[in-house]
Design a protein around this motif. Structure first.
Motif, PDB file in Angstrom:
ATOM      1  N   SER A   1      32.734  37.594  43.969  1.00  0.00           N
ATOM      2  CA  SER A   1      33.288  38.896  44.570  1.00  0.00           C
ATOM      3  C   SER A   1      34.833  39.515  44.232  1.00  0.00           C
ATOM      4  CB  SER A   1      33.481  38.883  46.176  1.00  0.00           C
ATOM      5  OG  SER A   1      34.212  37.822  46.307  1.00  0.00           O
TER       6      SER A   1
ATOM      7  N   GLU B   1      34.142  41.630  41.384  1.00  0.00           N
ATOM      8  CA  GLU B   1      33.172  43.194  41.815  1.00  0.00           C
ATOM      9  C   GLU B   1      35.001  43.351  42.676  1.00  0.00           C
ATOM     10  OE1 GLU B   1      30.754  42.081  44.716  1.00  0.00           O
ATOM     11  OE2 GLU B   1      29.439  41.759  43.792  1.00  0.00           O
ATOM     12  N   ASP B   2      35.685  42.978  42.487  1.00  0.00           N
ATOM     13  CA  ASP B   2      36.502  43.681  43.042  1.00  0.00           C
ATOM     14  C   ASP B   2      37.494  43.969  41.923  1.00  0.00           C
ATOM     15  OD1 ASP B   2      38.094  44.336  45.670  1.00  0.00           O
ATOM     16  OD2 ASP B   2      39.828  43.185  44.562  1.00  0.00           O
TER      17      ASP B   2
ATOM     18  N   GLN C   1      36.360  44.892  38.755  1.00  0.00           N
ATOM     19  CA  GLN C   1      35.672  45.306  38.686  1.00  0.00           C
ATOM     20  C   GLN C   1      35.326  47.719  38.877  1.00  0.00           C
ATOM     21  OE1 GLN C   1      32.229  43.523  37.841  1.00  0.00           O
ATOM     22  NE2 GLN C   1      33.168  42.365  35.858  1.00  0.00           N
ATOM     23  N   GLN C   2      35.980  47.187  40.308  1.00  0.00           N
ATOM     24  CA  GLN C   2      36.071  48.470  40.484  1.00  0.00           C
ATOM     25  C   GLN C   2      37.097  49.155  41.299  1.00  0.00           C
ATOM     26  OE1 GLN C   2      35.448  47.984  45.763  1.00  0.00           O
ATOM     27  NE2 GLN C   2      33.266  47.536  44.876  1.00  0.00           N
TER      28      GLN C   2
END
Ligand code: GDP
Ligand code: MG
Length: 171
Positions: free
Chosen positions: A99, A102-103, A105-106
């Motif tokens: 996660s 993901e953070d 990449q966001q």
């Protein structure tokens, strides 16, 4: 000291994995086991020669922000290197790596070099995640990987240099 490049590095990962200790070990060359979470220094600097280029590392610490999963966009902005840290003695911190990724990449569109770091390798007797498991996750997600100890300084400098060398290859 003059330098060829200045690189912004950020350190992310769950609370207690040793982010602040890693920053202090790299910039001050010592282990500070106890420090106030809320007044942790927000930046650290050090110039190190990587592949014959003096690189000025500007390293950002979350200074407790990560407790609330509220890391701001400005924290990520312009980062060339990311140290994504888990604690090899706590399974939960490794489970959260996906996660955190993901953070990252966001928030960031450009191509950064990310190194997955298993910290506290001096605590081998309390190990909950094998080196192979860390290595495999890194490989599957295209990340660099090292196990380090902010306490003994093992591989700490190597982690920054390895990531910077990867950045230099892209310039
Ligand atoms: P942060 O919340 O991610 O910034 O983590 P800290 O840097 O504050 O470290 C959390 C705790 O782990 C502190 O009690 C540190 O003394 C300890 N710690 C950090 N790195 C290491 C390490 O490499 N080995 C050991 N044994 N303890 C560490
Ligand atoms: Mg901290």
């Amino acid at each position: 000291m003059s330098y060829d490049y200045m690189c912004k590095f950020i350190i992310i990962g769950d609370t207690g994995v040793g982010k602040t200790c890693l920053l202090l070990q790299f910039t001050n060359k010592r282990f500070q086991p106890v420090h106030d979470l809320t007044i942790g220094s927000e930046f650290g600097y050090r110039t190190v020669t990587v592949d014959a280029h003096p690189i000025k590392f500007q390293i950002w610490d979350t200074a407790g922000q990560e407790t609330f999963r509220s890391i701001t966009r400005s924290y990520y902005r312009g980062a060339a290197g990311v140290l994504l840290v888990y604690d090899i003695t706590r399974r939960g911190t490794f489970n959260h790596v996906a996660s955190w990724l993901e953070d990252v990449q966001q928030h960031v569109s450009r191509n950064m070099s990310i190194i997955l770091i298993g910290n506290k390798c001096d605590l081998d007797d309390k190990r909950a995640i094998s080196k192979e498991e860390g290595q495999q996750f890194a490989q599957e997600h295209g990340l660099l990987f090292l196990e380090v100890s902010a306490k003994t300084a093992e591989n700490v400098e190597e982690a920054f240099i390895k990531t910077a060398a990867n950045i230099l290859q892209k310039i």
